[in-house]
Each structure stands twice: as C-alpha cells, then as structure tokens.
Motif scaffolding. Structure first.
Motif, PDB file in Angstrom:
ATOM      1  N   ILE A   3     -14.249  -3.116 -38.896  1.00 39.80           N
ATOM      2  CA  ILE A   3     -14.059  -2.739 -37.499  1.00 39.80           C
ATOM      3  C   ILE A   3     -12.712  -2.050 -37.358  1.00 39.80           C
ATOM      4  N   ASN A   4     -12.721  -0.889 -36.758  1.00 37.23           N
ATOM      5  CA  ASN A   4     -11.500  -0.150 -36.489  1.00 37.23           C
ATOM      6  C   ASN A   4     -11.241  -0.150 -34.983  1.00 37.23           C
ATOM      7  N   ILE A   5     -10.060  -0.587 -34.576  1.00 42.73           N
ATOM      8  CA  ILE A   5      -9.671  -0.577 -33.163  1.00 42.73           C
ATOM      9  C   ILE A   5      -8.674   0.553 -32.963  1.00 42.73           C
ATOM     10  N   ARG A   6      -8.990   1.435 -32.024  1.00 34.21           N
ATOM     11  CA  ARG A   6      -8.074   2.551 -31.773  1.00 34.21           C
ATOM     12  C   ARG A   6      -7.885   2.741 -30.270  1.00 34.21           C
ATOM     13  N   PRO A   7      -6.724   3.237 -29.883  1.00 35.53           N
ATOM     14  CA  PRO A   7      -6.465   3.436 -28.450  1.00 35.53           C
ATOM     15  C   PRO A   7      -7.217   4.644 -27.902  1.00 35.53           C
ATOM     16  N   VAL A   8      -7.507   4.603 -26.624  1.00 30.27           N
ATOM     17  CA  VAL A   8      -8.038   5.772 -25.919  1.00 30.27           C
ATOM     18  C   VAL A   8      -6.871   6.737 -25.739  1.00 30.27           C
ATOM     19  N   ALA A   9      -7.017   7.917 -26.348  1.00 32.50           N
ATOM     20  CA  ALA A   9      -5.876   8.827 -26.426  1.00 32.50           C
ATOM     21  C   ALA A   9      -6.147  10.212 -25.853  1.00 32.50           C
ATOM     22  N   SER A  10      -7.327  10.421 -25.274  1.00 32.67           N
ATOM     23  CA  SER A  10      -7.655  11.740 -24.746  1.00 32.67           C
ATOM     24  C   SER A  10      -8.682  11.590 -23.636  1.00 32.67           C
ATOM     25  N   ASN A  11      -8.909  12.656 -22.902  1.00 24.86           N
ATOM     26  CA  ASN A  11      -9.940  12.641 -21.867  1.00 24.86           C
ATOM     27  C   ASN A  11     -11.315  12.418 -22.477  1.00 24.86           C
ATOM     28  N   GLN A  12     -11.527  12.950 -23.661  1.00 26.38           N
ATOM     29  CA  GLN A  12     -12.808  12.749 -24.347  1.00 26.38           C
ATOM     30  C   GLN A  12     -12.992  11.277 -24.708  1.00 26.38           C
ATOM     31  N   ASP A  13     -11.933  10.643 -25.189  1.00 23.35           N
ATOM     32  CA  ASP A  13     -11.977   9.211 -25.482  1.00 23.35           C
ATOM     33  C   ASP A  13     -12.271   8.410 -24.214  1.00 23.35           C
ATOM     34  N   LEU A  14     -11.629   8.788 -23.104  1.00 20.19           N
ATOM     35  CA  LEU A  14     -11.838   8.070 -21.846  1.00 20.19           C
ATOM     36  C   LEU A  14     -13.297   8.156 -21.423  1.00 20.19           C
ATOM     37  N   ARG A  15     -13.878   9.308 -21.579  1.00 21.55           N
ATOM     38  CA  ARG A  15     -15.297   9.454 -21.231  1.00 21.55           C
ATOM     39  C   ARG A  15     -16.161   8.586 -22.143  1.00 21.55           C
ATOM     40  N   ARG A  16     -15.844   8.515 -23.429  1.00 23.90           N
ATOM     41  CA  ARG A  16     -16.572   7.637 -24.345  1.00 23.90           C
ATOM     42  C   ARG A  16     -16.425   6.176 -23.908  1.00 23.90           C
ATOM     43  N   PHE A  17     -15.212   5.814 -23.502  1.00 28.02           N
ATOM     44  CA  PHE A  17     -14.934   4.452 -23.034  1.00 28.02           C
ATOM     45  C   PHE A  17     -15.825   4.118 -21.832  1.00 28.02           C
ATOM     46  N   VAL A  18     -15.894   5.022 -20.872  1.00 30.08           N
ATOM     47  CA  VAL A  18     -16.655   4.795 -19.639  1.00 30.08           C
ATOM     48  C   VAL A  18     -18.155   4.791 -19.903  1.00 30.08           C
ATOM     49  N   LEU A  19     -18.616   5.617 -20.826  1.00 27.59           N
ATOM     50  CA  LEU A  19     -20.059   5.748 -21.062  1.00 27.59           C
ATOM     51  C   LEU A  19     -20.607   4.743 -22.070  1.00 27.59           C
ATOM     52  N   PHE A  20     -19.742   4.030 -22.799  1.00 22.13           N
ATOM     53  CA  PHE A  20     -20.254   3.081 -23.795  1.00 22.13           C
ATOM     54  C   PHE A  20     -21.232   2.060 -23.215  1.00 22.13           C
ATOM     55  N   PRO A  21     -20.959   1.445 -22.046  1.00 25.38           N
ATOM     56  CA  PRO A  21     -21.931   0.478 -21.514  1.00 25.38           C
ATOM     57  C   PRO A  21     -23.306   1.095 -21.221  1.00 25.38           C
ATOM     58  N   HIS A  22     -23.352   2.362 -20.920  1.00 24.78           N
ATOM     59  CA  HIS A  22     -24.634   3.024 -20.669  1.00 24.78           C
ATOM     60  C   HIS A  22     -25.521   2.948 -21.907  1.00 24.78           C
ATOM     61  N   ALA A  23     -24.914   3.074 -23.071  1.00 26.26           N
ATOM     62  CA  ALA A  23     -25.676   2.959 -24.316  1.00 26.26           C
ATOM     63  C   ALA A  23     -25.993   1.502 -24.621  1.00 26.26           C
ATOM     64  N   LEU A  24     -25.016   0.622 -24.432  1.00 24.43           N
ATOM     65  CA  LEU A  24     -25.195  -0.790 -24.764  1.00 24.43           C
ATOM     66  C   LEU A  24     -26.306  -1.435 -23.939  1.00 24.43           C
ATOM     67  N   TYR A  25     -26.383  -1.094 -22.653  1.00 24.28           N
ATOM     68  CA  TYR A  25     -27.336  -1.727 -21.729  1.00 24.28           C
ATOM     69  C   TYR A  25     -28.558  -0.847 -21.437  1.00 24.28           C
ATOM     70  N   ARG A  26     -28.783   0.153 -22.288  1.00 25.17           N
ATOM     71  CA  ARG A  26     -29.844   1.130 -21.998  1.00 25.17           C
ATOM     72  C   ARG A  26     -31.190   0.471 -21.728  1.00 25.17           C
ATOM     73  N   GLU A  27     -31.514  -0.586 -22.451  1.00 28.75           N
ATOM     74  CA  GLU A  27     -32.820  -1.228 -22.304  1.00 28.75           C
ATOM     75  C   GLU A  27     -32.798  -2.424 -21.364  1.00 28.75           C
ATOM     76  N   CYS A  28     -31.661  -2.670 -20.715  1.00 29.97           N
ATOM     77  CA  CYS A  28     -31.530  -3.841 -19.839  1.00 29.97           C
ATOM     78  C   CYS A  28     -31.903  -3.462 -18.407  1.00 29.97           C
ATOM     79  N   PRO A  29     -32.898  -4.121 -17.831  1.00 33.75           N
ATOM     80  CA  PRO A  29     -33.317  -3.768 -16.462  1.00 33.75           C
ATOM     81  C   PRO A  29     -32.368  -4.275 -15.381  1.00 33.75           C
ATOM     82  N   TRP A  30     -31.419  -5.136 -15.734  1.00 31.20           N
ATOM     83  CA  TRP A  30     -30.588  -5.795 -14.720  1.00 31.20           C
ATOM     84  C   TRP A  30     -29.209  -5.160 -14.578  1.00 31.20           C
ATOM     85  N   TRP A  31     -28.721  -4.543 -15.627  1.00 34.79           N
ATOM     86  CA  TRP A  31     -27.377  -3.961 -15.587  1.00 34.79           C
ATOM     87  C   TRP A  31     -27.336  -2.770 -14.638  1.00 34.79           C
ATOM     88  N   VAL A  32     -26.219  -2.636 -13.912  1.00 31.55           N
ATOM     89  CA  VAL A  32     -26.038  -1.531 -12.969  1.00 31.55           C
ATOM     90  C   VAL A  32     -24.760  -0.776 -13.339  1.00 31.55           C
TER      91      VAL A  32
END
Length: 372
Positions: A3-32
């Motif tokens: 596991i590699n932990i790295r800081p959010v260092a760019s606008n592209q990283d920030l967008r990845r940070f914000v969009l990660f839950p969309h992928a994680l919960y893609r199949e979950c009917p309850w997450w908003v």
C-alpha cells in the motif's frame, strides 16, 4: 500487498479523491453522493471558510497504481482553543475492505496531526460537527437523509483494527404521520405557548443575512456546552446559508420569540438526497433538469438542528417546535422525516423524541485514538 499512501498534490488528485467513493459504492443502492462541485469547494483552501482556522491535508491509498482508499487529516484550531485540548481529526474516510490499507491511512493521518502537536486523533469529521460527521454502525439497508453519511458495515472493523475506540454516539429518530402527528402533541404545545408567551414565525428568506445573524447568535449560545461543539464563525454561517438556500423551504424554518426577543430556532430541510442519488452528484450537463424533476418527488424532511437559549430550555419550546413541524410538513408534501443527530447523552432532546413516540432508527459513532 503493498500500500502506498501519497498526498493529494494537484487538482487532478483532488478530483480522484472526490470521485473515489463513486467507484467504491457503485453497486450500493443506499449510498448517496455529495454534490461533486460542493465537495471540491469544501476541500479547497481559499474556497471554504473552515480553512481560515485549520490545517488540513488529504491522502490517497494506492495498491499497484489503483486507488483503494482516501482520508483527510486536519487540525481545527478553533476546536482546540474552545475546548482547551489537543485533538486532531480525520474525515472523508473511504476504503476498500482492507485492514492494511485502512491502517496505513490512519497512521498517515495520525502522523500529520502529531506533527502539529496533537495527542489524539478523532473522527470521522468532514470537517467538524458543523458539517457531516460520524460512522454509521447500524441500519445499513436504507438511504441516509440529507447531510448524513453512509458507509459499508465493514468500516467499523477497519477502525477497531486500527486501535480506535468509541468516543461518542450520535442517534437519529424516525418520524412518520403515525408518530409525528399534530393531533398527538398540538394541544399540549398550545398550552406551553400560552403559558410561556412564546411566538413562532417563519425565517424571512428576503432578509436572510439579518436572519442568519439571529440564528448564529442563538446557535452559539444554545450549543456551547455540548460535546464536540465548535462556535461557527460569521464566514462559516454565511457560507452555510448560501449553500442551503437553494434547497431550503421557509415553511420548515422557524424562529421563536419571547416578548420580541429571539430565543430559539428549528431548521428542517427537504431530503434532497433523492435528487443527489438520481443525478449522481452532478448538475451538468443534464443534472439540473433531473434535479428539477426529482425535487418534486421528495417526501421526507430532516430536522437538522434546533437551538434554544439556556434560560428557556425547560419551557417546553422543543415541543412547540415539533408540533409546528408536525402540523405543517404533511400539508406541504412531507409525511415522514428524521430527527437528528442527537448526542446519545443529551437527556432533554432524547426524552422529547421518545415522549413523542419517535423510533430510534440510526446510530453514528465518533472514534478516538491516542497518539502515539
């Protein structure tokens, strides 16, 4: 696995940070999802007033180049000044079911707040009790209400495996017409009003700046003894008012006055989560049209907060507020709702909810971990 932990260092990283839950919960009917643009704004220094009194860092966990988790670490200087302690916070925690990834994220958050002189890591707080907070520990098969989080059941194990222990629980109550009926509590509330001389009025949305000053003063007075409370700055209150105005309904916002002096308020919002779910957190290019369509189908409200000045707290004003919402909300299309969150040891608020027959429906947990 590495596991590699790295800081959010760019606008592209920030967008990845914000969009990660969309992928994680893609199949979950309850997450908003949150509104993507709002979350980016909240996380960006210079765009949200929280950062004026805090230090914050964002981190991503990666395995073989794939994002498997995220976390924020932050020190809220206003919290530590108000409470006289040295607590740092984590928030925006989402992770695959991997204790290794979760522990690496928590260790990085602890390292950050320790570098700022903190001796405790507390959370989840996104970023504080004035925004969204808590880890859901029950009732996983239903959609959360507006401004309340959702997480998978395995998150509890991830935190306990990382040496966190319970600090405080926040509870929510379910309300429907069979419980939250004006017939049930209206006469009693009327007697309280007559005896106390309290008068209710709607928040005037045309004078919102002036009204928000009244609400802020009551809020900071009413909540100052509560666990985890942090006084909101003028900038934070104004920012919140601006953000919530598009979804607010003045028929669900009331100020109580005693002999012309504002002494309490209640804020309820239509449960806009239905709209966020249907638009997947996006308003462009076609989300606005979807939002306008689905907004008409909202049937739930959330009683977000209520504040009563200490000297009027035992006058029964909470019952007067509840009765007013019970009278109004079904007539304007909201037959059910949620009251919360409430601190588990807030005796007066819990007793009031239980006296109405409200059903304890959800429990959210705040965790602490001592550093080191």
């Amino acid at each position: 696995m590495t596991i590699n932990i790295r800081p959010v260092a760019s606008n592209q990283d920030l967008r990845r940070f914000v969009l990660f839950p969309h992928a994680l919960y893609r199949e979950c009917p309850w997450w908003v999802p949150n509104l993507i643009s709002d979350e980016i704004k909240l996380l960006t220094k210079g765009r949200h007033p929280f950062h004026e009194h805090a230090d914050a860092a964002l981190f991503l966990a990666e395995e073989n180049g794939k994002i498997v988790g995220r976390i924020s670490a932050h020190v809220n200087h206003n919290h530590n000044k108000f409470h006289g302690d040295r607590v740092g916070f984590f928030g925006f925690f989402d992770c695959a079911d991997s204790c290794e990834a979760a522990c690496a994220l928590f260790d990085k958050a602890a390292e950050f707040v320790q570098s700022k002189g903190m001796d405790t890591l507390r959370g989840p707080m996104n970023f504080s009790t004035n925004e969204t907070c808590g880890l859901l520990v029950n009732s996983f098969n239903e959609m959360p209400y507006i401004m309340m989080p959702y997480n998978f059941p395995y998150y509890e194990n991830l935190l306990e495996s990382a040496r966190f222990s319970k600090s405080k629980d926040l509870v929510c109550y379910h309300l429907d017409e069979s419980i939250f009926s004006f017939e049930r509590i209206g006469k009693l509330a009327q007697r309280v009003q007559e005896r106390s001389g309290m008068a209710l009025r709607e928040v005037d949305m045309n004078r919102l700046k002036d009204e928000m000053k009244i609400l802020r003063d009551i809020y900071n007075s009413a909540w100052e003894k509560n666990w985890g409370f942090i006084p909101m700055t003028d900038a934070e209150f104004d920012f919140m008012a601006h953000e919530l105005k598009p979804v607010a309904d003045s028929r669900l916002l009331y100020i109580a006055e005693h002999r012309g002096e504002p002494v309490g308020f209640i804020i309820c919002l239509p449960d806009f989560n239905l709209v966020l779910k249907k638009t997947n957190g996006r308003l462009f290019p076609f989300g606005i049209l979807k939002a306008l369509w689905w907004k008409r189908k909202i049937r739930r409200i959330r009683i977000i907060t209520m504040g009563i000045k200490p000297e009027h707290r035992r006058a029964g004003l909470d019952l007067v507020f509840y009765a007013k919402i019970a009278q109004v909300s079904p007539t304007i299309g909201y037959p059910e709702g949620e009251l919360g969150w409430v601190l588990e040891d807030n005796y007066l608020m819990n007793r009031a909810a239980q006296k109405m027959g409200a059903r304890l429906s959800k429990r959210y947990r705040i965790y602490d971990r001592k550093i080191p």
